[in-house]
Design a protein around this motif. Sequence first.
Motif, PDB file in Angstrom:
ATOM      1  N   ASP A  83      13.046  58.701  51.274  1.00  0.00           N
ATOM      2  CA  ASP A  83      11.667  58.159  51.727  1.00  0.00           C
ATOM      3  C   ASP A  83      11.286  58.944  53.047  1.00  0.00           C
ATOM      4  O   ASP A  83      11.786  58.614  54.111  1.00  0.00           O
ATOM      5  CB  ASP A  83      11.452  56.801  51.720  1.00  0.00           C
ATOM      6  N   GLU A  84      10.246  59.781  52.811  1.00  0.00           N
ATOM      7  CA  GLU A  84       9.902  60.532  54.138  1.00  0.00           C
ATOM      8  C   GLU A  84       9.373  59.457  55.261  1.00  0.00           C
ATOM      9  O   GLU A  84       9.549  59.913  56.486  1.00  0.00           O
ATOM     10  CB  GLU A  84       8.883  61.590  53.755  1.00  0.00           C
ATOM     11  N   GLU A  85       8.595  58.627  55.080  1.00  0.00           N
ATOM     12  CA  GLU A  85       8.082  57.764  56.048  1.00  0.00           C
ATOM     13  C   GLU A  85       9.247  56.981  56.488  1.00  0.00           C
ATOM     14  O   GLU A  85       9.274  56.789  57.823  1.00  0.00           O
ATOM     15  CB  GLU A  85       7.015  56.964  55.261  1.00  0.00           C
ATOM     16  N   ALA A  86      10.253  56.339  55.851  1.00  0.00           N
ATOM     17  CA  ALA A  86      11.239  55.616  56.378  1.00  0.00           C
ATOM     18  C   ALA A  86      12.266  56.572  57.181  1.00  0.00           C
ATOM     19  O   ALA A  86      12.721  56.010  58.340  1.00  0.00           O
ATOM     20  CB  ALA A  86      12.163  54.961  55.300  1.00  0.00           C
ATOM     21  N   ALA A  87      12.329  57.776  56.744  1.00  0.00           N
ATOM     22  CA  ALA A  87      13.028  58.789  57.530  1.00  0.00           C
ATOM     23  C   ALA A  87      12.817  59.071  58.793  1.00  0.00           C
ATOM     24  O   ALA A  87      13.324  59.192  59.558  1.00  0.00           O
ATOM     25  CB  ALA A  87      13.537  60.188  56.649  1.00  0.00           C
ATOM     26  N   GLU A  88      11.507  58.988  59.091  1.00  0.00           N
ATOM     27  CA  GLU A  88      10.730  59.511  60.273  1.00  0.00           C
ATOM     28  C   GLU A  88      11.460  58.383  61.374  1.00  0.00           C
ATOM     29  O   GLU A  88      11.305  58.546  62.505  1.00  0.00           O
ATOM     30  CB  GLU A  88       9.385  59.283  60.246  1.00  0.00           C
ATOM     31  N   LYS A  89      11.661  57.268  60.854  1.00  0.00           N
ATOM     32  CA  LYS A  89      12.009  55.941  61.946  1.00  0.00           C
ATOM     33  C   LYS A  89      13.584  55.687  62.027  1.00  0.00           C
ATOM     34  O   LYS A  89      13.928  54.875  62.827  1.00  0.00           O
ATOM     35  CB  LYS A  89      11.469  54.316  61.125  1.00  0.00           C
ATOM     36  N   THR A  90      14.005  56.927  61.492  1.00  0.00           N
ATOM     37  CA  THR A  90      15.709  57.071  61.835  1.00  0.00           C
ATOM     38  C   THR A  90      15.888  57.960  63.003  1.00  0.00           C
ATOM     39  O   THR A  90      14.933  58.823  63.354  1.00  0.00           O
ATOM     40  CB  THR A  90      16.320  57.159  60.592  1.00  0.00           C
ATOM     41  N   ILE A  91      17.220  58.078  63.469  1.00  0.00           N
ATOM     42  CA  ILE A  91      17.627  58.922  64.367  1.00  0.00           C
ATOM     43  C   ILE A  91      17.661  60.479  63.833  1.00  0.00           C
ATOM     44  O   ILE A  91      17.595  61.573  64.533  1.00  0.00           O
ATOM     45  CB  ILE A  91      19.074  58.598  64.873  1.00  0.00           C
ATOM     46  N   LEU A  92      17.362  60.616  62.412  1.00  0.00           N
ATOM     47  CA  LEU A  92      17.338  62.025  61.908  1.00  0.00           C
ATOM     48  C   LEU A  92      15.872  62.574  62.197  1.00  0.00           C
ATOM     49  O   LEU A  92      15.685  63.366  62.083  1.00  0.00           O
ATOM     50  CB  LEU A  92      17.585  61.916  60.351  1.00  0.00           C
TER      51      LEU A  92
END
Length: 147
Positions: free
Chosen positions: A41-50
């Motif tokens: 999930d690109e939106e969720a991924a934006e909120k991680t350390i990645l």
Amino acid sequence: MIEWFDDLKIGMKFESGETTVSRDDIKRFAAEFDPQPFHLDEEAAEKTILKGLAASGWHTAAIAMRLAAEARPFGPHPLFGAGVDELRWLKPVRPGDTLHLEGEVVDLVPSQSKPQGIARIKWTAYNQHGEAVYTFNPIAIVPRRPA
């Protein structure tokens, strides 16, 4: 041409072809083998350390394995292994990244009891910017030249 353990030398180098990783590749692999939000999930991924969608490390490892097999460092012999040392994910692999491998023979140990040897090639995967993204050092079992 490399065909047997006996043909390998410390310092010998290998290079693979390239492969480009797509957004769909990342999501397809993750859905089956590593279903975490930062791979799906690109939106969720934006909120991680990645800070964005990234391939699973195991996806990167699978790509590197394919590239190593295609490089054929042991000529006609398959890449049989007894394990992997020093496996490291150094940078995220992103959609659109083009990866290739470079390897160097770092250790050769002939068997005293079997017609084979242990070869270690330190492989590094690089992206299109020349940045190292993954390293691994497999413990390969390579047949010796028949007597």
